[in-house]
Design a protein around this motif. Structure first.
Motif, PDB file in Angstrom:
ATOM      1  N   ASP A 141     -30.728 -24.941  -0.571  1.00  0.00           N
ATOM      2  CA  ASP A 141     -30.221 -25.088  -1.992  1.00  0.00           C
ATOM      3  C   ASP A 141     -30.598 -23.945  -3.068  1.00  0.00           C
ATOM      4  OD1 ASP A 141     -29.150 -26.211  -4.335  1.00  0.00           O
ATOM      5  OD2 ASP A 141     -30.688 -28.007  -4.215  1.00  0.00           O
ATOM      6  N   ASP A 142     -29.313 -23.149  -3.713  1.00  0.00           N
ATOM      7  CA  ASP A 142     -29.364 -22.259  -4.318  1.00  0.00           C
ATOM      8  C   ASP A 142     -29.307 -22.521  -5.911  1.00  0.00           C
ATOM      9  OD1 ASP A 142     -29.417 -19.417  -4.934  1.00  0.00           O
ATOM     10  OD2 ASP A 142     -27.473 -19.369  -5.280  1.00  0.00           O
ATOM     11  N   GLY A 143     -29.966 -23.684  -6.243  1.00  0.00           N
ATOM     12  CA  GLY A 143     -30.101 -24.172  -7.805  1.00  0.00           C
ATOM     13  C   GLY A 143     -29.058 -25.351  -8.140  1.00  0.00           C
ATOM     14  N   SER A 144     -28.727 -25.930  -7.114  1.00  0.00           N
ATOM     15  CA  SER A 144     -27.644 -26.991  -7.388  1.00  0.00           C
ATOM     16  C   SER A 144     -28.035 -28.010  -8.520  1.00  0.00           C
ATOM     17  CB  SER A 144     -27.335 -27.859  -6.006  1.00  0.00           C
ATOM     18  OG  SER A 144     -26.725 -26.843  -5.200  1.00  0.00           O
ATOM     19  N   THR A 145     -27.087 -28.516  -9.345  1.00  0.00           N
ATOM     20  CA  THR A 145     -27.598 -29.524 -10.137  1.00  0.00           C
ATOM     21  C   THR A 145     -26.445 -30.511  -9.977  1.00  0.00           C
ATOM     22  OG1 THR A 145     -26.006 -28.477 -11.701  1.00  0.00           O
ATOM     23  CG2 THR A 145     -28.059 -27.830 -11.800  1.00  0.00           C
ATOM     24  N   ASP A 146     -25.632 -30.738  -9.174  1.00  0.00           N
ATOM     25  CA  ASP A 146     -24.795 -31.935  -8.672  1.00  0.00           C
ATOM     26  C   ASP A 146     -25.160 -33.112  -7.838  1.00  0.00           C
ATOM     27  OD1 ASP A 146     -24.533 -30.389  -6.435  1.00  0.00           O
ATOM     28  OD2 ASP A 146     -22.464 -30.478  -6.270  1.00  0.00           O
ATOM     29  N   GLY A 147     -26.682 -32.964  -7.341  1.00  0.00           N
ATOM     30  CA  GLY A 147     -26.991 -33.942  -6.323  1.00  0.00           C
ATOM     31  C   GLY A 147     -26.929 -33.499  -4.918  1.00  0.00           C
ATOM     32  N   SER A 148     -26.515 -32.115  -4.788  1.00  0.00           N
ATOM     33  CA  SER A 148     -26.430 -31.571  -3.546  1.00  0.00           C
ATOM     34  C   SER A 148     -27.556 -31.834  -2.536  1.00  0.00           C
ATOM     35  CB  SER A 148     -26.000 -30.105  -3.235  1.00  0.00           C
ATOM     36  OG  SER A 148     -24.751 -29.957  -3.804  1.00  0.00           O
ATOM     37  N   ASN A 149     -28.668 -31.454  -3.278  1.00  0.00           N
ATOM     38  CA  ASN A 149     -30.190 -31.679  -2.828  1.00  0.00           C
ATOM     39  C   ASN A 149     -30.559 -33.105  -2.256  1.00  0.00           C
ATOM     40  OD1 ASN A 149     -33.379 -32.222  -2.856  1.00  0.00           O
ATOM     41  ND2 ASN A 149     -32.939 -29.842  -2.436  1.00  0.00           N
ATOM     42  N   ASP A 209     -35.375 -37.550  13.832  1.00  0.00           N
ATOM     43  CA  ASP A 209     -34.698 -36.334  14.637  1.00  0.00           C
ATOM     44  C   ASP A 209     -34.275 -35.638  13.398  1.00  0.00           C
ATOM     45  OD1 ASP A 209     -34.572 -34.814  16.840  1.00  0.00           O
ATOM     46  OD2 ASP A 209     -32.575 -35.028  16.822  1.00  0.00           O
ATOM     47  N   HIS A 210     -33.446 -36.151  12.555  1.00  0.00           N
ATOM     48  CA  HIS A 210     -32.894 -35.356  11.349  1.00  0.00           C
ATOM     49  C   HIS A 210     -33.977 -34.638  10.502  1.00  0.00           C
ATOM     50  CE1 HIS A 210     -28.879 -37.871  11.034  1.00  0.00           C
ATOM     51  NE2 HIS A 210     -28.924 -37.297  12.367  1.00  0.00           N
ATOM     52  N   ALA A 211     -35.005 -35.395  10.113  1.00  0.00           N
ATOM     53  CA  ALA A 211     -35.883 -34.834   9.482  1.00  0.00           C
ATOM     54  C   ALA A 211     -36.840 -33.817  10.313  1.00  0.00           C
ATOM     55  CB  ALA A 211     -37.006 -35.715   9.108  1.00  0.00           C
ATOM     56  N   ARG A 212     -36.777 -33.993  11.574  1.00  0.00           N
ATOM     57  CA  ARG A 212     -37.502 -32.846  12.293  1.00  0.00           C
ATOM     58  C   ARG A 212     -37.001 -31.533  12.443  1.00  0.00           C
ATOM     59  NH1 ARG A 212     -36.989 -30.814  17.158  1.00  0.00           N
ATOM     60  NH2 ARG A 212     -35.135 -32.191  17.819  1.00  0.00           N
ATOM     61  N   VAL A 213     -35.247 -31.476  12.595  1.00  0.00           N
ATOM     62  CA  VAL A 213     -34.807 -30.217  12.300  1.00  0.00           C
ATOM     63  C   VAL A 213     -34.474 -29.687  11.181  1.00  0.00           C
ATOM     64  CG1 VAL A 213     -33.708 -30.903  14.819  1.00  0.00           C
ATOM     65  CG2 VAL A 213     -32.437 -31.493  12.495  1.00  0.00           C
ATOM     66  N   LEU A 214     -34.666 -30.275  10.237  1.00  0.00           N
ATOM     67  CA  LEU A 214     -34.220 -30.064   8.887  1.00  0.00           C
ATOM     68  C   LEU A 214     -35.192 -28.977   8.159  1.00  0.00           C
ATOM     69  CD1 LEU A 214     -32.000 -29.787   6.276  1.00  0.00           C
ATOM     70  CD2 LEU A 214     -33.245 -31.710   5.474  1.00  0.00           C
ATOM     71  N   HIS A 215     -34.999 -27.876   7.604  1.00  0.00           N
ATOM     72  CA  HIS A 215     -36.012 -26.970   6.798  1.00  0.00           C
ATOM     73  C   HIS A 215     -35.013 -26.658   5.546  1.00  0.00           C
ATOM     74  CE1 HIS A 215     -38.229 -23.125   6.341  1.00  0.00           C
ATOM     75  NE2 HIS A 215     -38.555 -24.054   5.308  1.00  0.00           N
ATOM     76  N   LEU A 216     -35.507 -27.446   4.365  1.00  0.00           N
ATOM     77  CA  LEU A 216     -34.868 -27.444   3.243  1.00  0.00           C
ATOM     78  C   LEU A 216     -35.683 -26.747   2.172  1.00  0.00           C
ATOM     79  CD1 LEU A 216     -32.604 -28.336   1.197  1.00  0.00           C
ATOM     80  CD2 LEU A 216     -33.980 -30.309   0.781  1.00  0.00           C
ATOM     81  N   ILE A 217     -34.746 -25.648   1.748  1.00  0.00           N
ATOM     82  CA  ILE A 217     -35.601 -24.722   0.741  1.00  0.00           C
ATOM     83  C   ILE A 217     -34.665 -24.627  -0.640  1.00  0.00           C
ATOM     84  CG2 ILE A 217     -35.952 -22.261   0.206  1.00  0.00           C
ATOM     85  CD1 ILE A 217     -35.774 -21.748   3.343  1.00  0.00           C
ATOM     86  N   ARG A 218     -35.543 -24.805  -1.694  1.00  0.00           N
ATOM     87  CA  ARG A 218     -34.998 -24.941  -3.115  1.00  0.00           C
ATOM     88  C   ARG A 218     -35.271 -23.571  -3.894  1.00  0.00           C
ATOM     89  NH1 ARG A 218     -34.788 -30.565  -6.137  1.00  0.00           N
ATOM     90  NH2 ARG A 218     -33.197 -29.420  -6.916  1.00  0.00           N
ATOM     91  N   GLN A 219     -34.415 -22.950  -4.293  1.00  0.00           N
ATOM     92  CA  GLN A 219     -34.834 -21.801  -5.292  1.00  0.00           C
ATOM     93  C   GLN A 219     -33.712 -21.934  -6.567  1.00  0.00           C
ATOM     94  OE1 GLN A 219     -33.705 -18.712  -2.349  1.00  0.00           O
ATOM     95  NE2 GLN A 219     -31.732 -18.173  -3.484  1.00  0.00           N
ATOM     96  N   GLU A 220     -33.866 -21.029  -7.539  1.00  0.00           N
ATOM     97  CA  GLU A 220     -33.239 -21.014  -8.819  1.00  0.00           C
ATOM     98  C   GLU A 220     -31.973 -20.197  -8.370  1.00  0.00           C
ATOM     99  OE1 GLU A 220     -35.372 -19.055 -11.897  1.00  0.00           O
ATOM    100  OE2 GLU A 220     -36.645 -20.537 -12.085  1.00  0.00           O
ATOM    101  N   ASN A 221     -30.877 -20.592  -9.044  1.00  0.00           N
ATOM    102  CA  ASN A 221     -29.554 -19.923  -8.479  1.00  0.00           C
ATOM    103  C   ASN A 221     -29.804 -18.479  -8.582  1.00  0.00           C
ATOM    104  OD1 ASN A 221     -26.544 -19.036  -9.912  1.00  0.00           O
ATOM    105  ND2 ASN A 221     -26.707 -20.209  -8.044  1.00  0.00           N
ATOM    106  N   GLN A 222     -29.380 -17.746  -7.378  1.00  0.00           N
ATOM    107  CA  GLN A 222     -29.546 -16.238  -7.371  1.00  0.00           C
ATOM    108  C   GLN A 222     -28.119 -15.834  -6.695  1.00  0.00           C
ATOM    109  OE1 GLN A 222     -33.383 -14.810  -5.613  1.00  0.00           O
ATOM    110  NE2 GLN A 222     -33.870 -16.925  -6.018  1.00  0.00           N
ATOM    111  N   GLY A 223     -27.231 -16.627  -6.252  1.00  0.00           N
ATOM    112  CA  GLY A 223     -26.093 -16.180  -5.614  1.00  0.00           C
ATOM    113  C   GLY A 223     -26.271 -16.451  -4.262  1.00  0.00           C
ATOM    114  N   ALA A 224     -25.109 -16.389  -3.589  1.00  0.00           N
ATOM    115  CA  ALA A 224     -24.977 -16.512  -2.194  1.00  0.00           C
ATOM    116  C   ALA A 224     -25.556 -15.643  -1.004  1.00  0.00           C
ATOM    117  CB  ALA A 224     -23.276 -16.529  -1.464  1.00  0.00           C
ATOM    118  N   ALA A 225     -25.508 -14.342  -1.492  1.00  0.00           N
ATOM    119  CA  ALA A 225     -26.323 -13.452  -0.761  1.00  0.00           C
ATOM    120  C   ALA A 225     -27.727 -13.659  -0.729  1.00  0.00           C
ATOM    121  CB  ALA A 225     -25.981 -12.043  -1.312  1.00  0.00           C
TER     122      ALA A 225
END
Length: 289
Positions: free
Chosen positions: A45-53, A65-81
Motif C-alpha cells: 500500500d503506497d500511501g492510499s487514503t481511500d480505504g484501500s488498506n 488461509d487468506h490471513a496466512r498468505v497475505l503480506h501487507l506492507i504500508r509505506q508513504e506514497n513513493q510511486g509505483a516503482a
C-alpha cells in the motif's frame, strides 16, 4: 507450526484502488491455489487514503488461509516503482509474479507462468498475453509484436516492443527474484514508463519467454490510471533508457540494431508521427539503424 516457505510471491502495488483491489487479490489467490503451489500475496500500500488498506484487511479477515498468505506492507506514497521494489525485496518466494491492483488474472495464469519457467529455467523474464477493458467498458484483444505468434523465447524483446502493444505488462510479468536482484528492479522517481524500464533491464540480462495464451485483463477504465492524467509530460523515460543501454553495455549486433530501431520508433511516437505500432513498423525505421 512454521509456515512453509512460498515458492511464488505475487507482488501487488496498491494506490487508491479501493474499488478494485478485492477482485485483484481474489483472482491472484485463486490462480495460485489452482496451480497447487505454495505462495504469498505481497500487497504494498503506497500511501492510499481511500480505504484501500481496509479492503485488503477485510479480505484477510474472511478466513485463516487468506490471513496466512497475505503480506501487507504500508509505506508513504513513493510511486509505483518504489512499491514494486518494496514488494519484490520483501518476497520470500524464488518466483516473483506482478499484478496491478486494478487488473485481473485468468485462472490458468500462474500455472502457465510456472510451466514457462520450468521449460525455460535459464530465461530472465516471462509473460503471457493480456486482454483489455476499454474506457467504454468494452473487451478488446490485441495482436502483439514480432515473435508473439509462438510460445517460447522471443527473438528480441526490443523488436517485439516496437512492433505491437507492450508485450510484457505489469500484470503479466514474472521472473526469478535473483534476476531482480541483479537488474535492481524498477527506477524510482520515474513517473511514466517505469515498468517498461524494469522489463528492459531484465531483458538485457537474458532471454524473454512468452506465451500467446491470454493470462490477464488490463482495465483501462479503472480509477487512478496514469494514462488518464491531463497535461502529462512527454514520456521519454523508455527511450532514454534504451539510449543509455546502447552506451553502457556489450550487446550483440542484432540486439544493438533492434534497440536503435526501437529508439527511432519511440521518437516517432513521441513526436506524433505514429500512434500505433505494428509488425511493419520497425521496417519503416530501418534507416535509423
Amino acid at each position: 507450526m512454521t509456515k512453509p516457505s512460498p515458492v511464488v510471491s505475487v507482488v501487488i502495488p496498491l494506490y487508491q484502488k479501493a474499488r478494485h483491489i478485492a477482485a485483484s487479490i481474489c483472482v491472484a489467490y485463486m490462480s495460485c491455489r489452482l496451480a497447487d503451489v505454495a505462495f504469498e500475496l505481497v500487497v504494498v500500500d503506497d500511501g492510499s487514503t481511500d480505504g484501500s488498506n481496509d479492503v485488503v484487511r477485510k479480505w484477510a479477515a474472511e478466513n485463516s488461509d487468506h490471513a496466512r498468505v497475505l503480506h501487507l506492507i504500508r509505506q508513504e506514497n513513493q510511486g509505483a516503482a518504489a512499491a514494486r521494489n518494496a514488494g519484490w525485496k520483501a518476497a520470500r518466494g524464488e518466483v516473483v509474479l506482478f499484478l496491478d491492483a486494478d487488473d485481473t488474472w485468468a485462472e490458468h495464469h500462474v500455472s502457465e507462468m510456472l510451466a514457462l519457467m520450468a521449460e525455460f529455467p535459464e530465461a530472465v523474464l516471462y509473460a503471457d498475453a493480456w486482454g483489455e477493458i476499454s474506457l467504454e467498458r468494452k473487451a478488446k484483444q490485441h495482436g502483439f509484436g514480432i515473435g508473439s505468434d509462438r510460445r517460447g523465447p522471443l527473438g528480441c524483446f526490443f523488436e517485439a516492443m516496437s512492433s505491437g502493444p507492450m508485450i510484457v505488462s505489469s500484470s503479466t510479468a514474472g521472473t526469478w527474484k535473483r534476476c531482480l536482484v541483479e537488474s535492481q528492479g524498477f527506477p524510482e522517481g520515474v513517473r511514466f514508463g517505469e515498468d517498461k524500464i524494469g522489463w528492459g533491464r531484465l531483458a538485457l540480462l537474458g532471454d524473454v519467454v512468452w506465451s500467446p495464451r491470454i493470462g490477464a485483463t488490463w482495465d483501462k477504465s479503472a480509477d487512478n490510471r496514469s494514462e488518464k492524467v491531463a497535461g502529462s509530460p512527454p514520456r521519454t523515460a523508455w527511450r532514454d533508457f534504451m539510449i543509455e543501454a546502447l552506451d553502457g553495455l556489450e550487446l550483440s549486433t542484432a540486439t544493438r540494431r533492434n534497440i536503435r530501431t526501437a529508439i527511432a520508433v519511440e521518437n516517432a511516437c513521441l513526436s506524433g508521427e505514429i500512434a500505433i505500432f505494428g509488425h511493419e513498423t520497425p521496417a519503416l525505421f530501418a534507416e535509423a539503424r
